[in-house]
Each structure stands twice: as C-alpha cells, then as structure tokens.
Design a protein around this motif. Structure first.
Motif, PDB file in Angstrom:
ATOM      1  N   GLU A 129      -6.381  35.864 -24.160  1.00 26.51           N
ATOM      2  CA  GLU A 129      -7.810  35.885 -23.855  1.00 26.51           C
ATOM      3  C   GLU A 129      -8.037  36.397 -22.433  1.00 26.51           C
ATOM      4  O   GLU A 129      -8.897  37.250 -22.190  1.00 26.51           O
ATOM      5  CB  GLU A 129      -8.394  34.483 -24.013  1.00 26.51           C
ATOM      6  N   THR A 133      -9.875  39.980 -21.601  1.00 29.61           N
ATOM      7  CA  THR A 133     -11.083  40.004 -20.774  1.00 29.61           C
ATOM      8  C   THR A 133     -10.960  41.089 -19.705  1.00 29.61           C
ATOM      9  O   THR A 133     -11.900  41.865 -19.472  1.00 29.61           O
ATOM     10  CB  THR A 133     -11.318  38.627 -20.120  1.00 29.61           C
ATOM     11  N   LYS A 137     -13.143  44.576 -19.347  1.00 31.40           N
ATOM     12  CA  LYS A 137     -13.828  44.987 -18.115  1.00 31.40           C
ATOM     13  C   LYS A 137     -13.449  46.424 -17.743  1.00 31.40           C
ATOM     14  O   LYS A 137     -14.295  47.225 -17.349  1.00 31.40           O
ATOM     15  CB  LYS A 137     -13.485  44.042 -16.962  1.00 31.40           C
ATOM     16  N   HIS A 153     -24.280  47.263 -24.187  1.00 27.42           N
ATOM     17  CA  HIS A 153     -24.590  46.375 -25.304  1.00 27.42           C
ATOM     18  C   HIS A 153     -24.273  44.930 -24.906  1.00 27.42           C
ATOM     19  O   HIS A 153     -23.266  44.671 -24.239  1.00 27.42           O
ATOM     20  CB  HIS A 153     -23.762  46.797 -26.535  1.00 27.42           C
ATOM     21  N   PRO A 154     -25.114  43.970 -25.313  1.00 27.29           N
ATOM     22  CA  PRO A 154     -24.896  42.571 -24.912  1.00 27.29           C
ATOM     23  C   PRO A 154     -23.519  42.015 -25.336  1.00 27.29           C
ATOM     24  O   PRO A 154     -22.920  41.246 -24.591  1.00 27.29           O
ATOM     25  CB  PRO A 154     -26.015  41.804 -25.620  1.00 27.29           C
ATOM     26  N   GLU A 155     -23.042  42.409 -26.503  1.00 26.80           N
ATOM     27  CA  GLU A 155     -21.734  41.910 -26.944  1.00 26.80           C
ATOM     28  C   GLU A 155     -20.614  42.451 -26.058  1.00 26.80           C
ATOM     29  O   GLU A 155     -19.642  41.749 -25.779  1.00 26.80           O
ATOM     30  CB  GLU A 155     -21.478  42.268 -28.400  1.00 26.80           C
ATOM     31  N   GLN A 157     -20.970  43.160 -22.921  1.00 26.46           N
ATOM     32  CA  GLN A 157     -21.089  42.385 -21.684  1.00 26.46           C
ATOM     33  C   GLN A 157     -20.479  40.990 -21.866  1.00 26.46           C
ATOM     34  O   GLN A 157     -19.795  40.479 -20.970  1.00 26.46           O
ATOM     35  CB  GLN A 157     -22.562  42.258 -21.261  1.00 26.46           C
ATOM     36  N   GLU A 158     -20.700  40.396 -23.044  1.00 28.08           N
ATOM     37  CA  GLU A 158     -20.204  39.044 -23.310  1.00 28.08           C
ATOM     38  C   GLU A 158     -18.677  38.983 -23.307  1.00 28.08           C
ATOM     39  O   GLU A 158     -18.091  38.044 -22.766  1.00 28.08           O
ATOM     40  CB  GLU A 158     -20.743  38.555 -24.662  1.00 28.08           C
ATOM     41  N   ILE A 159     -18.017  39.974 -23.884  1.00 31.19           N
ATOM     42  CA  ILE A 159     -16.552  39.911 -23.969  1.00 31.19           C
ATOM     43  C   ILE A 159     -15.889  40.146 -22.615  1.00 31.19           C
ATOM     44  O   ILE A 159     -14.691  39.923 -22.472  1.00 31.19           O
ATOM     45  CB  ILE A 159     -15.967  40.886 -25.020  1.00 31.19           C
ATOM     46  N   GLN A 160     -16.663  40.540 -21.636  1.00 31.03           N
ATOM     47  CA  GLN A 160     -16.116  40.714 -20.300  1.00 31.03           C
ATOM     48  C   GLN A 160     -16.098  39.403 -19.510  1.00 31.03           C
ATOM     49  O   GLN A 160     -15.524  39.327 -18.429  1.00 31.03           O
ATOM     50  CB  GLN A 160     -16.936  41.748 -19.525  1.00 31.03           C
ATOM     51  N   SER A 161     -16.697  38.370 -20.086  1.00 37.74           N
ATOM     52  CA  SER A 161     -16.745  37.069 -19.419  1.00 37.74           C
ATOM     53  C   SER A 161     -15.521  36.254 -19.802  1.00 37.74           C
ATOM     54  O   SER A 161     -15.138  36.198 -20.968  1.00 37.74           O
ATOM     55  CB  SER A 161     -17.995  36.295 -19.848  1.00 37.74           C
ATOM     56  N   VAL A 163     -13.395  33.077 -20.753  1.00 38.86           N
ATOM     57  CA  VAL A 163     -13.681  31.874 -21.524  1.00 38.86           C
ATOM     58  C   VAL A 163     -12.993  30.701 -20.838  1.00 38.86           C
ATOM     59  O   VAL A 163     -11.810  30.763 -20.519  1.00 38.86           O
ATOM     60  CB  VAL A 163     -13.171  32.018 -22.981  1.00 38.86           C
TER      61      VAL A 163
END
Length: 181
Positions: A129, A133, A137, A153-155, A157-161, A163
């Motif tokens: 994970e 990530t 990025k 795209h929001p998804e 952007q989300e997968i760059q955060s 966990v």
C-alpha cells in the motif's frame, strides 16, 4: 487406417526468478522449522496424522468389533473377558482423552503458523500500500505534466493518499460494534 495420435508435452511454466526464489525460501523455512521441532511436537503430529486416517478407523473397527464379538459370546471357544464391556468403555474414554489432547496440540501449532502467516501478509500488504501510494503520486505527476485530463479525477487524487491502518482497524471495529448493537 487408424487415426494418428499425437502426444503433447507441456513444459513447466516459467514462474519467474522472484517467485521461484520465494518458493525455495518458503520450503527451506518449513524444513528449518521441522528440524527445530521438539520430539514431543513430532510425536503429536505423527499421532494426529495417524488418527486422522482411514487406517486408524479400520484398526478400530477390527479391534472393537473383535472385542465386542468375543465379549457378547459370538466367538465360540474364546472366553469372555469383558462381558459388561466396561473395560472397553474405559479404554475408549482414556484413548479419547489422549487423542483430543494430541489434536489440540496440533491445532495450536497450526494456529501459531497461521497467525505468523497472517502477520506476514499484513506487513506485506501495508508495504505494498505504501509503495503503490508513491507510484500513484509519481504517475499522477507524470500525467499532469503531460496534460492528461484524468490526472485530476477524484479517484486518482484519492489513491495518492496514504492509508492509515489504525484508522481502517478503528472503522472496522466501529462497524462491527454497530452490527452487534
């Protein structure tokens, strides 16, 4: 004229060097763990393996069948030695105590192995994970530089955060608590 038969041989699939190495390492670890086992553990495993086999069932069918046949008088010329079958019941009870203990010893060993594998799986998943990530990025930065519209795209952007595992565990625990209530 007989139809021609063809034989096809399939070569072993190329598993790749990393997978082949992993298989060898895991097998060596199993051998090392087996070599470190105490004699009591080996005996418990052997007993559990045997008692979980059909040979064990057949042996008991023959032994108990003969014991019962003799003691109910079905075998002429052989004196009864346990007419009430109390000794047979006692033998079976003592055997059950020991067999259940051996099974529990083996189950504890298997549970410890499964726990260690689960811990390893968790650590590898967390590492994966973390690495993914960073890869996400990097890919997003490349896509943005190249002007790829999906980079925003929001998804993506989300997968760059990153966990936080503790947050996931807390969320799962909260959901389970809610389902129990």
């Amino acid at each position: 004229m007989a139809p021609a038969t063809t034989t096809t041989t399939t070569a072993a699939p190329d598993l790749g060097s990393a997978l082949t190495r992993n298989i060898k390492v895991l097998e060596q670890r199993r051998r090392d763990a087996a070599a470190r086992e105490k004699p009591e553990q080996r005996v418990a495993q052997a007993v559990t393996r045997f008692t979980g086999s059909m040979r064990f069932v057949y042996l008991h069918l023959a032994l108990f069948g003969c014991w019962i046949a003799i003691n109910v008088g079905l075998v002429p010329g052989v004196p009864r030695f346990d007419a009430s079958l109390v000794i047979l019941a006692m033998v079976a009870s003592v055997e059950a105590i020991f067999l259940s203990t051996f099974v529990l010893i083996s189950q504890n060993r298997m549970e410890n192995e499964a726990s260690a594998r689960a811990e390893l799986d968790l650590q590898i998943s967390l590492l994966t994970e973390h690495e993914l990530t960073h890869v996400a990025k990097l890919l997003a930065a490349i896509a943005e530089r190249l002007g790829v519209p999906e980079a925003q795209h929001p998804e993506v952007q989300e997968i760059q955060s990153a966990v936080a595992p503790e947050a996931v565990i807390d969320a799962i625990a909260a959901e389970q608590a809610q389902l129990r209530d």
